[in-house]
Design a protein around this motif. Structure first.
Motif, PDB file in Angstrom:
ATOM      1  N   GLY A 294      48.144  50.853  12.350  1.00  0.00           N
ATOM      2  CA  GLY A 294      47.812  49.433  12.323  1.00  0.00           C
ATOM      3  C   GLY A 294      46.936  49.004  13.480  1.00  0.00           C
ATOM      4  O   GLY A 294      47.249  48.033  14.179  1.00  0.00           O
ATOM      5  N   VAL A 295      45.841  49.705  13.695  1.00  0.00           N
ATOM      6  CA  VAL A 295      44.983  49.419  14.846  1.00  0.00           C
ATOM      7  C   VAL A 295      43.529  49.677  14.475  1.00  0.00           C
ATOM      8  O   VAL A 295      43.220  50.527  13.645  1.00  0.00           O
ATOM      9  CB  VAL A 295      45.402  50.304  16.058  1.00  0.00           C
ATOM     10  CG1 VAL A 295      45.166  51.780  15.768  1.00  0.00           C
ATOM     11  CG2 VAL A 295      44.682  49.877  17.325  1.00  0.00           C
ATOM     12  N   SER A 296      42.656  48.910  15.097  1.00  0.00           N
ATOM     13  CA  SER A 296      41.212  49.091  14.965  1.00  0.00           C
ATOM     14  C   SER A 296      40.583  48.508  16.215  1.00  0.00           C
ATOM     15  O   SER A 296      41.235  47.773  16.982  1.00  0.00           O
ATOM     16  CB  SER A 296      40.661  48.389  13.725  1.00  0.00           C
ATOM     17  OG  SER A 296      40.782  46.978  13.867  1.00  0.00           O
ATOM     18  N   LEU A 297      39.313  48.807  16.440  1.00  0.00           N
ATOM     19  CA  LEU A 297      38.630  48.230  17.597  1.00  0.00           C
ATOM     20  C   LEU A 297      38.599  46.709  17.512  1.00  0.00           C
ATOM     21  O   LEU A 297      38.793  46.008  18.513  1.00  0.00           O
ATOM     22  CB  LEU A 297      37.212  48.798  17.698  1.00  0.00           C
ATOM     23  CG  LEU A 297      37.082  50.197  18.293  1.00  0.00           C
ATOM     24  CD1 LEU A 297      35.638  50.670  18.199  1.00  0.00           C
ATOM     25  CD2 LEU A 297      37.545  50.220  19.740  1.00  0.00           C
ATOM     26  N   ASP A 298      38.358  46.193  16.316  1.00  0.00           N
ATOM     27  CA  ASP A 298      38.323  44.741  16.145  1.00  0.00           C
ATOM     28  C   ASP A 298      39.671  44.116  16.487  1.00  0.00           C
ATOM     29  O   ASP A 298      39.736  43.085  17.164  1.00  0.00           O
ATOM     30  CB  ASP A 298      37.941  44.377  14.710  1.00  0.00           C
ATOM     31  CG  ASP A 298      36.460  44.570  14.432  1.00  0.00           C
ATOM     32  OD1 ASP A 298      35.692  44.699  15.410  1.00  0.00           O
ATOM     33  OD2 ASP A 298      36.080  44.599  13.252  1.00  0.00           O
ATOM     34  N   ARG A 299      40.758  44.735  16.003  1.00  0.00           N
ATOM     35  CA  ARG A 299      42.082  44.163  16.271  1.00  0.00           C
ATOM     36  C   ARG A 299      42.405  44.218  17.763  1.00  0.00           C
ATOM     37  O   ARG A 299      42.939  43.265  18.328  1.00  0.00           O
ATOM     38  CB  ARG A 299      43.165  44.895  15.474  1.00  0.00           C
ATOM     39  CG  ARG A 299      43.015  44.763  13.972  1.00  0.00           C
ATOM     40  CD  ARG A 299      44.292  45.158  13.269  1.00  0.00           C
ATOM     41  NE  ARG A 299      45.228  44.035  13.256  1.00  0.00           N
ATOM     42  CZ  ARG A 299      46.514  44.150  12.947  1.00  0.00           C
ATOM     43  NH1 ARG A 299      47.009  45.343  12.636  1.00  0.00           N
ATOM     44  NH2 ARG A 299      47.299  43.108  12.942  1.00  0.00           N
ATOM     45  N   LEU A 300      42.081  45.335  18.418  1.00  0.00           N
ATOM     46  CA  LEU A 300      42.344  45.428  19.849  1.00  0.00           C
ATOM     47  C   LEU A 300      41.549  44.391  20.609  1.00  0.00           C
ATOM     48  O   LEU A 300      42.043  43.761  21.545  1.00  0.00           O
ATOM     49  CB  LEU A 300      42.004  46.840  20.361  1.00  0.00           C
ATOM     50  CG  LEU A 300      42.995  47.946  20.058  1.00  0.00           C
ATOM     51  CD1 LEU A 300      42.459  49.279  20.541  1.00  0.00           C
ATOM     52  CD2 LEU A 300      44.354  47.667  20.707  1.00  0.00           C
ATOM     53  N   THR A 301      40.311  44.198  20.214  1.00  0.00           N
ATOM     54  CA  THR A 301      39.467  43.199  20.892  1.00  0.00           C
ATOM     55  C   THR A 301      40.025  41.795  20.688  1.00  0.00           C
ATOM     56  O   THR A 301      40.086  41.000  21.627  1.00  0.00           O
ATOM     57  CB  THR A 301      38.021  43.274  20.377  1.00  0.00           C
ATOM     58  OG1 THR A 301      37.512  44.593  20.611  1.00  0.00           O
ATOM     59  CG2 THR A 301      37.157  42.260  21.078  1.00  0.00           C
ATOM     60  N   ASN A 302      40.444  41.492  19.456  1.00  0.00           N
ATOM     61  CA  ASN A 302      41.011  40.176  19.188  1.00  0.00           C
ATOM     62  C   ASN A 302      42.305  39.954  19.960  1.00  0.00           C
ATOM     63  O   ASN A 302      42.564  38.850  20.460  1.00  0.00           O
ATOM     64  CB  ASN A 302      41.253  40.000  17.686  1.00  0.00           C
ATOM     65  CG  ASN A 302      39.976  39.875  16.897  1.00  0.00           C
ATOM     66  OD1 ASN A 302      38.946  39.485  17.427  1.00  0.00           O
ATOM     67  ND2 ASN A 302      40.022  40.223  15.614  1.00  0.00           N
ATOM     68  N   TRP A 303      43.140  40.988  20.040  1.00  0.00           N
ATOM     69  CA  TRP A 303      44.375  40.862  20.812  1.00  0.00           C
ATOM     70  C   TRP A 303      44.069  40.633  22.288  1.00  0.00           C
ATOM     71  O   TRP A 303      44.726  39.853  22.956  1.00  0.00           O
ATOM     72  CB  TRP A 303      45.230  42.114  20.650  1.00  0.00           C
ATOM     73  CG  TRP A 303      45.942  42.219  19.342  1.00  0.00           C
ATOM     74  CD1 TRP A 303      46.472  41.208  18.613  1.00  0.00           C
ATOM     75  CD2 TRP A 303      46.219  43.424  18.614  1.00  0.00           C
ATOM     76  NE1 TRP A 303      47.050  41.695  17.464  1.00  0.00           N
ATOM     77  CE2 TRP A 303      46.926  43.049  17.436  1.00  0.00           C
ATOM     78  CE3 TRP A 303      45.951  44.782  18.830  1.00  0.00           C
ATOM     79  CZ2 TRP A 303      47.353  43.978  16.509  1.00  0.00           C
ATOM     80  CZ3 TRP A 303      46.387  45.701  17.906  1.00  0.00           C
ATOM     81  CH2 TRP A 303      47.073  45.312  16.757  1.00  0.00           C
ATOM     82  N   ARG A 304      43.033  41.315  22.791  1.00  0.00           N
ATOM     83  CA  ARG A 304      42.712  41.203  24.212  1.00  0.00           C
ATOM     84  C   ARG A 304      42.249  39.780  24.572  1.00  0.00           C
ATOM     85  O   ARG A 304      42.598  39.260  25.624  1.00  0.00           O
ATOM     86  CB  ARG A 304      41.591  42.197  24.579  1.00  0.00           C
ATOM     87  CG  ARG A 304      41.176  42.108  26.043  1.00  0.00           C
ATOM     88  CD  ARG A 304      40.102  43.126  26.368  1.00  0.00           C
ATOM     89  NE  ARG A 304      38.894  42.914  25.559  1.00  0.00           N
ATOM     90  CZ  ARG A 304      37.819  43.684  25.643  1.00  0.00           C
ATOM     91  NH1 ARG A 304      37.789  44.712  26.469  1.00  0.00           N
ATOM     92  NH2 ARG A 304      36.760  43.432  24.893  1.00  0.00           N
ATOM     93  N   ILE A 305      41.474  39.166  23.687  1.00  0.00           N
ATOM     94  CA  ILE A 305      40.923  37.855  24.016  1.00  0.00           C
ATOM     95  C   ILE A 305      41.805  36.711  23.507  1.00  0.00           C
ATOM     96  O   ILE A 305      41.505  35.553  23.708  1.00  0.00           O
ATOM     97  CB  ILE A 305      39.510  37.678  23.437  1.00  0.00           C
ATOM     98  CG1 ILE A 305      39.532  37.699  21.898  1.00  0.00           C
ATOM     99  CG2 ILE A 305      38.573  38.719  23.994  1.00  0.00           C
ATOM    100  CD1 ILE A 305      38.173  37.468  21.273  1.00  0.00           C
ATOM    101  N   GLY A 306      42.922  37.086  22.846  1.00  0.00           N
ATOM    102  CA  GLY A 306      43.816  36.054  22.326  1.00  0.00           C
ATOM    103  C   GLY A 306      44.621  35.392  23.432  1.00  0.00           C
ATOM    104  O   GLY A 306      44.465  35.706  24.617  1.00  0.00           O
ATOM    105  N   PRO A 307      45.512  34.457  23.064  1.00  0.00           N
ATOM    106  CA  PRO A 307      46.297  33.732  24.058  1.00  0.00           C
ATOM    107  C   PRO A 307      47.268  34.626  24.777  1.00  0.00           C
ATOM    108  O   PRO A 307      47.675  35.652  24.265  1.00  0.00           O
ATOM    109  CB  PRO A 307      47.016  32.675  23.213  1.00  0.00           C
ATOM    110  CG  PRO A 307      47.060  33.238  21.831  1.00  0.00           C
ATOM    111  CD  PRO A 307      45.806  34.045  21.694  1.00  0.00           C
TER     112      PRO A 307
END
Length: 307
Positions: A294-307
């Motif tokens: 359940g991981v991708s570069l997009d998901r990691l990036t979104n998690w990093r910049i999320g709240p």
């Protein structure tokens, strides 16, 4: 012949983390299923298939379902997977591509497992697989320690992520097999999926009202009773990290080793940076790189910049 493969051990140099220790990395992200789950679920499916079972049912947050679906496909059996709504669309599609039937039920693993039990009651010839609370799974997961020991690697603690506790139970069994029960297990959870740490603090198994961490692979609201009991019998050190810590560790791991892992795996890696003082007594930690689909570069990036 087994459905899982022997995975390599990488070594991270002392400057990789704030612990300033050389770190052994057991790369179960390289399993055909993308996670360690194939070790235990593959063994369970193999044994049931040999006993004549041809239909399986399994509830999962994603990784166990994918591993079970892979095992069924390889054996030529049918598989029904039940996931909660928190399982990503990407993980759902991956499971379907392996030929499994997929149902979505409820908001948590517990809801999905209740639905899986209902399906199993309606199909007496199917085997209901539990993704973490099963001695056969622990036996299968123990093989990762067998491999590390067989390769002659010395280690003095094992760091791993804890969801339902199946991986921890398997590692404990593997250590016992080799006379290494004295080696501590560092059991890492994220805040919001920390049922083991809360249970240790309370002195009995605690059930979370909900999973609020993004590390949904750690999303069992309560650990298996056996996993909790292990904490009373052997050296197990519970640690917590934040979601942000876990994602940061995933990104750093991707940069260093060119491998994507879920925040559930990132939690174990993050412990070395977040809690360096805990590791001062140790010289050579072993980290189980449990992987995850359940991981991708997009998901990691979104998690990093999320709240």
């Amino acid at each position: 012949m087994t459905l899982h493969i022997e995975t390599p051990v990488f070594v991270a140099d002392p400057d990789y983390s704030r612990s300033a220790l050389p770190i052994l990395l057991k790369m179960d992200a390289f399993q055909p299923s993308g996670s360690f789950k194939l070790r235990g679920l593959g063994l369970r499916c193999e044994r049931d298939f040999a006993a004549g079972i041809r239909r399986f049912i399994c509830a999962s947050g994603g990784n166990a379902g994918f591993a079970a679906a892979y095992a069924a496909r390889e054996l030529g059996a049918s598989m029904s997977i039940v996931v909660p709504e928190s399982t990503s669309p990407e993980a759902r599609d991956a499971i379907r591509r392996l030929g499994a039937r997929l149902d979505v039920a409820g908001n948590s693993f517990d809801d999905a497992h209740a639905h899986a039990r209902m399906l199993a009651r309606g199909d007496g010839d199917a085997s209901l697989l539990h993704p973490f609370d099963d001695p056969v799974l622990w036996e299968g997961h123990a093989t990762l320690i067998d491999e590390v020991v067989a390769r002659g690697h010395d280690f003095d603690c094992v760091i791993l992520g804890v969801g339902g506790g199946g991986l921890m139970a398997g590692v404990a069994e593997g250590l016992d097999r080799h006379g290494l029960a004295h080696i501590p297990i560092i059991a890492v959870e994220t805040f919001g999926a920390d049922s083991l740490a809360l249970s240790i603090e309370a002195g009995h198994v605690q059930t979370l009202p909900a999973i609020t961490s993004i590390a949904t692979s750690l999303g069992a609201r309560a650990v298996a009773e056996h996993a909790f009991e292990l904490t009373t019998k052997r050296p197990i050190i519970p640690l917590r990290v934040t979601d942000r810590d876990a994602v940061k560790a995933c990104l750093r791991f991707a940069d260093a080793f060119r491998v994507l892992v879920e925040p559930a795996c990132g939690a174990a890696l993050a412990a070395l940076d977040v809690h360096p003082d805990i590791f001062r007594p140790f010289k050579r930690p072993l980290v189980e790189i449990c992987g995850g689909i359940g991981v991708s570069l997009d998901r990691l990036t979104n998690w990093r910049i999320g709240p």
